[in-house]
Write a protein that holds these residues in place. Sequence first.
Motif, mmCIF file in Angstrom:
data_model
loop_
_atom_site.group_PDB
_atom_site.id
_atom_site.type_symbol
_atom_site.label_atom_id
_atom_site.label_comp_id
_atom_site.label_asym_id
_atom_site.label_seq_id
_atom_site.Cartn_x
_atom_site.Cartn_y
_atom_site.Cartn_z
ATOM 1 N N LEU A 47 0.782 -1.272 0.111
ATOM 2 C CA LEU A 47 -0.111 -0.115 -0.141
ATOM 3 C C LEU A 47 0.808 1.200 0.008
ATOM 4 C CD1 LEU A 47 -2.892 -0.379 2.610
ATOM 5 C CD2 LEU A 47 -3.196 -0.173 0.174
ATOM 6 N N HIS A 48 0.507 2.091 -0.829
ATOM 7 C CA HIS A 48 1.177 3.446 -0.893
ATOM 8 C C HIS A 48 0.402 4.240 0.327
ATOM 9 C CE1 HIS A 48 3.187 2.857 -4.715
ATOM 10 N NE2 HIS A 48 2.137 2.320 -4.903
ATOM 11 N N ILE A 49 1.254 4.874 1.188
ATOM 12 C CA ILE A 49 0.641 5.493 2.540
ATOM 13 C C ILE A 49 0.963 6.918 2.419
ATOM 14 C CG2 ILE A 49 1.109 5.672 4.842
ATOM 15 C CD1 ILE A 49 -0.426 3.087 3.996
ATOM 16 N N GLU A 50 -0.261 7.732 2.798
ATOM 17 C CA GLU A 50 -0.236 9.090 3.115
ATOM 18 C C GLU A 50 -0.370 9.110 4.696
ATOM 19 O OE1 GLU A 50 0.184 13.092 2.889
ATOM 20 O OE2 GLU A 50 0.617 11.468 1.340
ATOM 21 N N THR A 51 0.632 9.689 5.533
ATOM 22 C CA THR A 51 0.401 9.680 6.796
ATOM 23 C C THR A 51 -0.043 11.195 7.478
ATOM 24 O OG1 THR A 51 2.293 8.478 7.015
ATOM 25 C CG2 THR A 51 1.659 9.559 9.177
ATOM 26 N N TYR A 52 -1.103 11.190 8.136
ATOM 27 C CA TYR A 52 -1.684 12.599 8.510
ATOM 28 C C TYR A 52 -1.506 12.500 9.996
ATOM 29 C CZ TYR A 52 -4.023 14.496 4.560
ATOM 30 O OH TYR A 52 -4.197 15.165 3.265
ATOM 31 N N VAL A 53 -0.862 13.453 10.769
ATOM 32 C CA VAL A 53 -0.498 13.683 12.101
ATOM 33 C C VAL A 53 -1.072 14.904 12.549
ATOM 34 C CG1 VAL A 53 1.327 14.064 13.615
ATOM 35 C CG2 VAL A 53 1.960 12.626 11.722
ATOM 36 N N ARG A 54 -2.062 14.839 13.523
ATOM 37 C CA ARG A 54 -2.670 15.979 14.341
ATOM 38 C C ARG A 54 -2.291 15.761 15.718
ATOM 39 N NH1 ARG A 54 -8.820 15.347 12.203
ATOM 40 N NH2 ARG A 54 -8.970 15.540 14.619
ATOM 41 N N GLU A 55 -2.714 16.862 16.544
ATOM 42 C CA GLU A 55 -2.317 16.802 18.228
ATOM 43 C C GLU A 55 -3.090 15.671 18.731
ATOM 44 O OE1 GLU A 55 -3.302 20.323 19.818
ATOM 45 O OE2 GLU A 55 -2.012 21.551 18.744
ATOM 46 N N ASP A 56 -4.105 15.138 18.216
ATOM 47 C CA ASP A 56 -4.729 14.057 18.908
ATOM 48 C C ASP A 56 -4.864 12.712 18.252
ATOM 49 O OD1 ASP A 56 -6.292 15.008 16.752
ATOM 50 O OD2 ASP A 56 -8.351 14.708 17.761
ATOM 51 N N MET A 57 -4.106 12.583 17.336
ATOM 52 C CA MET A 57 -4.008 11.253 16.318
ATOM 53 C C MET A 57 -3.183 11.344 15.432
ATOM 54 S SD MET A 57 -7.361 11.118 13.854
ATOM 55 C CE MET A 57 -7.328 12.032 12.650
ATOM 56 N N ILE A 58 -2.563 9.924 14.992
ATOM 57 C CA ILE A 58 -1.801 9.727 13.775
ATOM 58 C C ILE A 58 -2.838 8.689 12.977
ATOM 59 C CG2 ILE A 58 0.214 8.789 12.880
ATOM 60 C CD1 ILE A 58 1.522 9.434 15.323
ATOM 61 N N ARG A 59 -2.795 9.129 11.735
ATOM 62 C CA ARG A 59 -3.967 8.455 10.827
ATOM 63 C C ARG A 59 -3.241 7.886 9.539
ATOM 64 N NH1 ARG A 59 -10.285 9.226 10.354
ATOM 65 N NH2 ARG A 59 -9.883 8.171 12.406
ATOM 66 N N LEU A 60 -3.254 6.866 8.906
ATOM 67 C CA LEU A 60 -2.700 6.481 7.905
ATOM 68 C C LEU A 60 -3.754 6.077 6.777
ATOM 69 C CD1 LEU A 60 -0.039 3.562 8.956
ATOM 70 C CD2 LEU A 60 0.303 5.967 8.785
#
Length: 205
Positions: A47-60
């Motif tokens: 899977l090609h992944i985009e990582t989103y990082v926020r103060e309250d979570m990390i989401r792939l």
Amino acid sequence: MIGKLKGQIDSFGDDRVLIDVGGVCYEAFCSSRTLRALPRVGESAVLHIETYVREDMIRLFGFATEAEKSWFHLLMTVQGVGSRVALAILGTASPSELLSAIALQDKTMIGRASGVGPKLAQRILSELKGKIPAIGAVDPSVLGLQSSIGEGTATGSAADAVSALVNLGYSSAQASGAIARIVARDGDDIATDKLIRLGLKELSA
């Protein structure tokens, strides 16, 4: 940041997949199109992944191709389009279909996605007009004809042939793509009736 995951499919959810990479399971949210393209549980996958990082979570977010990932980026630049809506759009339209929809200003195709109403569909078409993700080959002849049809400036036998094929039940994207390929191959001085016949042959191939 995580750019790609290679491992075994552990399990599926409605909008996500768990991939076991060396004993560590990563949860990636995916479009329905990507989920359908993945192998079965226990089999290897990439899977090609985009990582989103926020103060309250990390989401792939996971994508079957780099082209799909690039379109995700582009869709997210439109006001009102969040990750859920972007994935919904990618679940209903392939990257090539998205490109055609934007060139043709086809609100119907964009509006098929859950969470996309008429106003948002129009905003997506307007803001992404002329924008193409860097990855992936684009046939300029197809894109040029589709753009002129979308803008209402297409004339001549090609436009008439596309209109005839649409009246026969083909989508604007299918019809314009077929006619553009014929014109690129055989020239633009073909009579409308012959162009329609060639278009039908192209579409049935």
